[in-house]
Design a protein around this motif. Sequence first.
Motif, PDB file in Angstrom:
ATOM      1  N   UNK A   1       2.661  35.964  60.780  1.00  0.00           N
ATOM      2  CA  UNK A   1       2.658  36.934  61.898  1.00  0.00           C
ATOM      3  C   UNK A   1       1.996  38.190  61.143  1.00  0.00           C
ATOM      4  N   UNK A   2       2.356  38.446  59.783  1.00  0.00           N
ATOM      5  CA  UNK A   2       1.910  39.889  59.302  1.00  0.00           C
ATOM      6  C   UNK A   2       0.227  39.691  59.268  1.00  0.00           C
ATOM      7  N   UNK A   3      -0.421  38.722  59.049  1.00  0.00           N
ATOM      8  CA  UNK A   3      -1.942  38.874  59.197  1.00  0.00           C
ATOM      9  C   UNK A   3      -2.570  39.650  60.077  1.00  0.00           C
ATOM     10  N   UNK A   4      -2.188  39.738  61.142  1.00  0.00           N
ATOM     11  CA  UNK A   4      -3.055  40.689  62.168  1.00  0.00           C
ATOM     12  C   UNK A   4      -1.898  41.791  62.599  1.00  0.00           C
ATOM     13  N   UNK A   5      -2.443  42.938  62.580  1.00  0.00           N
ATOM     14  CA  UNK A   5      -1.699  44.103  63.184  1.00  0.00           C
ATOM     15  C   UNK A   5      -2.518  44.928  63.977  1.00  0.00           C
ATOM     16  N   UNK A   6      -1.836  45.467  65.264  1.00  0.00           N
ATOM     17  CA  UNK A   6      -2.144  46.290  65.940  1.00  0.00           C
ATOM     18  C   UNK A   6      -2.975  47.706  65.286  1.00  0.00           C
ATOM     19  N   UNK A   7      -4.198  47.854  65.722  1.00  0.00           N
ATOM     20  CA  UNK A   7      -4.736  48.979  64.824  1.00  0.00           C
ATOM     21  C   UNK A   7      -3.967  50.307  64.636  1.00  0.00           C
ATOM     22  N   UNK A   8      -3.958  51.089  63.723  1.00  0.00           N
ATOM     23  CA  UNK A   8      -3.012  52.245  63.488  1.00  0.00           C
ATOM     24  C   UNK A   8      -3.337  53.436  64.105  1.00  0.00           C
ATOM     25  N   UNK A   9      -4.669  53.338  64.389  1.00  0.00           N
ATOM     26  CA  UNK A   9      -5.250  54.587  65.032  1.00  0.00           C
ATOM     27  C   UNK A   9      -5.216  54.299  66.462  1.00  0.00           C
TER      28      UNK A   9
ATOM     29  N   UNK B   1      -6.959  43.440  65.620  1.00  0.00           N
ATOM     30  CA  UNK B   1      -5.950  44.201  66.453  1.00  0.00           C
ATOM     31  C   UNK B   1      -6.687  45.503  66.963  1.00  0.00           C
ATOM     32  N   UNK B   2      -7.771  45.567  67.280  1.00  0.00           N
ATOM     33  CA  UNK B   2      -8.539  46.814  67.942  1.00  0.00           C
ATOM     34  C   UNK B   2      -8.620  46.259  69.439  1.00  0.00           C
ATOM     35  N   UNK B   3      -8.724  47.084  70.245  1.00  0.00           N
ATOM     36  CA  UNK B   3      -9.021  47.072  71.503  1.00  0.00           C
ATOM     37  C   UNK B   3      -8.329  47.944  72.648  1.00  0.00           C
ATOM     38  N   UNK B   4      -8.033  47.773  73.920  1.00  0.00           N
ATOM     39  CA  UNK B   4      -7.413  48.416  74.655  1.00  0.00           C
ATOM     40  C   UNK B   4      -6.209  47.864  75.545  1.00  0.00           C
ATOM     41  N   UNK B   5      -5.142  48.806  75.760  1.00  0.00           N
ATOM     42  CA  UNK B   5      -4.070  48.061  76.494  1.00  0.00           C
ATOM     43  C   UNK B   5      -3.993  48.985  77.840  1.00  0.00           C
ATOM     44  N   UNK B   6      -4.346  48.156  79.069  1.00  0.00           N
ATOM     45  CA  UNK B   6      -4.534  48.980  80.320  1.00  0.00           C
ATOM     46  C   UNK B   6      -3.086  49.077  80.971  1.00  0.00           C
ATOM     47  N   UNK B   7      -2.967  50.379  81.115  1.00  0.00           N
ATOM     48  CA  UNK B   7      -1.459  50.543  81.782  1.00  0.00           C
ATOM     49  C   UNK B   7      -1.826  50.659  83.407  1.00  0.00           C
ATOM     50  N   UNK B   8      -2.857  50.847  83.814  1.00  0.00           N
ATOM     51  CA  UNK B   8      -3.123  51.015  85.155  1.00  0.00           C
ATOM     52  C   UNK B   8      -4.069  49.555  85.427  1.00  0.00           C
TER      53      UNK B   8
ATOM     54  N   UNK C   1      -6.731  44.069  75.972  1.00  0.00           N
ATOM     55  CA  UNK C   1      -8.410  43.721  75.798  1.00  0.00           C
ATOM     56  C   UNK C   1      -8.570  43.553  74.253  1.00  0.00           C
ATOM     57  N   UNK C   2      -8.841  42.527  73.784  1.00  0.00           N
ATOM     58  CA  UNK C   2      -9.086  42.541  72.482  1.00  0.00           C
ATOM     59  C   UNK C   2      -8.113  41.194  71.685  1.00  0.00           C
ATOM     60  N   UNK C   3      -8.547  40.704  70.720  1.00  0.00           N
ATOM     61  CA  UNK C   3      -8.007  39.343  70.204  1.00  0.00           C
ATOM     62  C   UNK C   3      -6.563  39.658  70.234  1.00  0.00           C
ATOM     63  N   UNK C   4      -5.837  40.455  69.287  1.00  0.00           N
ATOM     64  CA  UNK C   4      -4.551  40.402  69.485  1.00  0.00           C
ATOM     65  C   UNK C   4      -3.671  40.976  70.361  1.00  0.00           C
ATOM     66  N   UNK C   5      -4.498  41.949  71.307  1.00  0.00           N
ATOM     67  CA  UNK C   5      -3.725  42.308  72.392  1.00  0.00           C
ATOM     68  C   UNK C   5      -3.710  41.117  73.403  1.00  0.00           C
ATOM     69  N   UNK C   6      -4.686  40.615  73.596  1.00  0.00           N
ATOM     70  CA  UNK C   6      -4.688  39.319  74.642  1.00  0.00           C
ATOM     71  C   UNK C   6      -3.915  38.145  74.272  1.00  0.00           C
ATOM     72  N   UNK C   7      -3.783  37.813  72.731  1.00  0.00           N
ATOM     73  CA  UNK C   7      -2.642  37.022  72.479  1.00  0.00           C
ATOM     74  C   UNK C   7      -1.259  37.391  72.840  1.00  0.00           C
ATOM     75  N   UNK C   8      -0.932  38.662  72.824  1.00  0.00           N
ATOM     76  CA  UNK C   8       0.303  39.121  73.101  1.00  0.00           C
ATOM     77  C   UNK C   8       0.715  38.898  74.493  1.00  0.00           C
TER      78      UNK C   8
END
Lengths: 499, 499
Positions: free
Chosen positions: B411-419, B453-460, B336-343
């Motif tokens: 590809x280096x332009x957008x990274x997942x949030x480091x926090x 690169x911010x957002x959520x990744x849902x494991x469940x 959930x979030x642009x980069x995470x959704x693109x992945x």
Amino acid sequence: MKLNVKCVMVDTGFTPVVIINHLDAIRYDLHPRDRVLIETVGKREKRKFISVIDISTTDTSVKSGTIGLLAEAQAAIDANDGDVVDVHPAPKPESIKIIRKKMRGERLSEKELDTVVKDIVADELTEIELTYFVSAVSMHDLSLEEVAAMTKAVAKNGCRFNAKRKPVVDKHCIGGIPGNRTTMVVVPILAAFGMTIPKTSSRAITSPAGTADTMETLAKVSLSLPEMERVVAETGGCMAWGGSLGLAPADDKIIRIEKPMSIDAPGLMLSSVMAKKFSVGATHVLIDIPYGRTAKVVTRAEAEALRIHFLTIGKLLNMEMLVVLTDGSQPIGRGIGPLLEARDVMAVLQRAPDAPVDLRVKALRLAGEMLEFCGGVQKGSGLEVATSILESGSALRKMEEIIAAQGKTSPSEFRLGHQRAVVVASRGGVVRSIDNKAISKLARMAGAPITRGAGLYLHKKVGDRVKKGEALYTAYADSAEKIRHVRKYHEELKPYTIR
Amino acid sequence: MKLNVKCVMVDTGFTPVVIINHLDAIRYDLHPRDRVLIETVGKREKRKFISVIDISTTDTSVKSGTIGLLAEAQAAIDANDGDVVDVHPAPKPESIKIIRKKMRGERLSEKELDTVVKDIVADELTEIELTYFVSAVSMHDLSLEEVAAMTKAVAKNGCRFNAKRKPVVDKHCIGGIPGNRTTMVVVPILAAFGMTIPKTSSRAITSPAGTADTMETLAKVSLSLPEMERVVAETGGCMAWGGSLGLAPADDKIIRIEKPMSIDAPGLMLSSVMAKKFSVGATHVLIDIPYGRTAKVVTRAEAEALRIHFLTIGKLLNMEMLVVLTDGSQPIGRGIGPLLEARDVMAVLQRAPDAPVDLRVKALRLAGEMLEFCGGVQKGSGLEVATSILESGSALRKMEEIIAAQGKTSPSEFRLGHQRAVVVASRGGVVRSIDNKAISKLARMAGAPITRGAGLYLHKKVGDRVKKGEALYTAYADSAEKIRHVRKYHEELKPYTIR
């Protein structure tokens, strides 16, 4: 017309708009038209204002990290390029929810209407938001209960006049009849009888003269509220311009929003009229509804419906209403235009032989009805009492008192237009009708009301016999060009029907 | 937030307002909100603009003989204090009468709606006048014939895309489901099959990512119309940001007026969606209506009603419509979030073992239905054909082609949030539901969509078993503060129901 440019930072009376970049909008979770509080940073004197946000989707005018201030917003905090401001989200005014409710067609309570009017007066609403309100109210219409509540809200959220005695009498005419200056005869008669009648009037907007314009040729009408209180305390009456008193500030803003669509919502019209009566503390109100083919109200049925509305709202507002339907088939009196109408009024009060009979008769009828309605005069003898007040000269003396109390105008200040034209009949016969709207237009073309001494003097009224070539009216103006205009448009507008 | 002040003279996109003195207003018979043409006098280059009049009743800001110009009007003729301008009455735009007609509740014809939209696009209406239109349309609602006419008017009075071949396929999702990026799987599949699908998308307004934001982590999306034409000619498809194309300029202005009241008039929503399809020349349109307790459309009945509306309007616009109701009970995919959704999207296209099954299944279903609907594929075998296009790798190759044609992002332009923070279950059981709105809010708190690169990744997801203390989702942000926010509001919003 040619005008000189002045770059102004004017208070539009609405919440100002500021512009931020779309990236900042996302970053701070702000949406278009959200409200924000803007505060100066690092200045000696902290200044702030509430505004609404517009979002720039390009980076050309407002880059990320900057805020675009239009003139009004600049003025609010005395800002210059490069100043720094702090921006905080601010809540929407409560009115928004109430306006949405009205848009759904629901009834609003007295408290809800009061909230909306408070926000209007406090400039808490944007122009768009106020437009939604006016639009909802005109499309769904207000119930008479809502009109009464709106009336109170408009009056209470403004300055108010306190006569410190009762009863307080007031009158209002729906308008549309040129020359219909009964107020200036009725007020002196009722005040001479001992009544309290703190009358406020408007200036002409689309007519050749308002009562305020006409009275201004005799006395000062731009009174402050304390001045008005003094005049009424001294004389029992006054004839002041409503515009300088701040009695119904919400009303002015609503009217401004109604204009572009020529909206004439009955509910808003009623509350606009009644709010001014409410704010002077009127206990007894006379409403004059002239009707006729070329009047504002055309049919008797329309006039009757309006009468019922006024009576109902009066009941809800605890005001005693006397609503009379009168003849609106032709202009009243002979003079049309501020100075000419003032002369008619003074001729009636002075009992001059050339005083217009119809103005005298109508004013006496209205005054007589009011005397019976709330002056303790016996049913059937009101007209007689009114006539004797006029005939004895006490109405004239009262008028002179009021003029002196308001501040007498120097008689040399206003003169009849020196350019004149006598417009004559193109055929003989009997005058069958005179078109109110055409007469208004011609008097305005002559320069009324802005040129106080401009206008028309009607030599012939309905029922008069006229020969071909005989004078119908004289036009007065301050330029030959305006006179030419009147002559030209007379042919087109054909104000007299002679058969 | 702190912002630097910039004094702007911005084009608000509405008729500007000028202020004249009340005496001049009477003299020249001008009323509040009348339109005037203002021309410079005595300057080398004659400049002019149309504006509406406000009247000053005091002499403090605008004296008789002067005209007050606000910033916008100043800019229009490059005016300075003391310049002289000529002011002529100008007619009201034809739209005013048409808006009044709609306010009375009457139906508008195709020609009338076209006139209004033309005036909107040409900045001929003031903000107040446009508000009356939006207000009338939302209070009286538009008939489906009017919606169709409005759609054509909005599309025709804007730029248009011409694919120069047929059929032209398009799709739209009503929205409200986080992670629902089926477009980015469906477009490559259909384009790989040989269809023409010039897709335009919006950026997120209230959601954590729009298709444009998501696609932007892979390729340039701010295309000009000629660029878009080239990409579609080369690849059969595109995924461009609608905002830079000027396809429906009237729509943007209408939306601006709807915001303050959060107006969500069904007619305007339908015409807004359909205008964008019409302006790319779509012949076959797929509409996805997800419904569920925490979706935009809550009940099946609502979804059905909306479906009928789309079908009817499609018929009126001569577009073939395929409207599908889909499961909106939880987010689609895991990111959930642009980069995470693109992945997620790329994982599906790359047939990665960890690709989210629900995104793959839904995208294949939609693509399969379109293949049967307008691709000549036999009824019942659409899903199979779509699956084989995906499985063969041709959808992935098509996506890479489109990315290359639009302009690949480094590809280096957008990274997942480091926090990062792993949010765990406070009890064990089965995931019964996931709240779409709460998930959106939390992803936005983490910084999506502005921090790509911010957002959520849902494991469940719904139906999964979870033990107490097991990870529900990982939050990604660019600051520890945002992570703290997510943790704090997780407790409040309770996005997962586990029982």
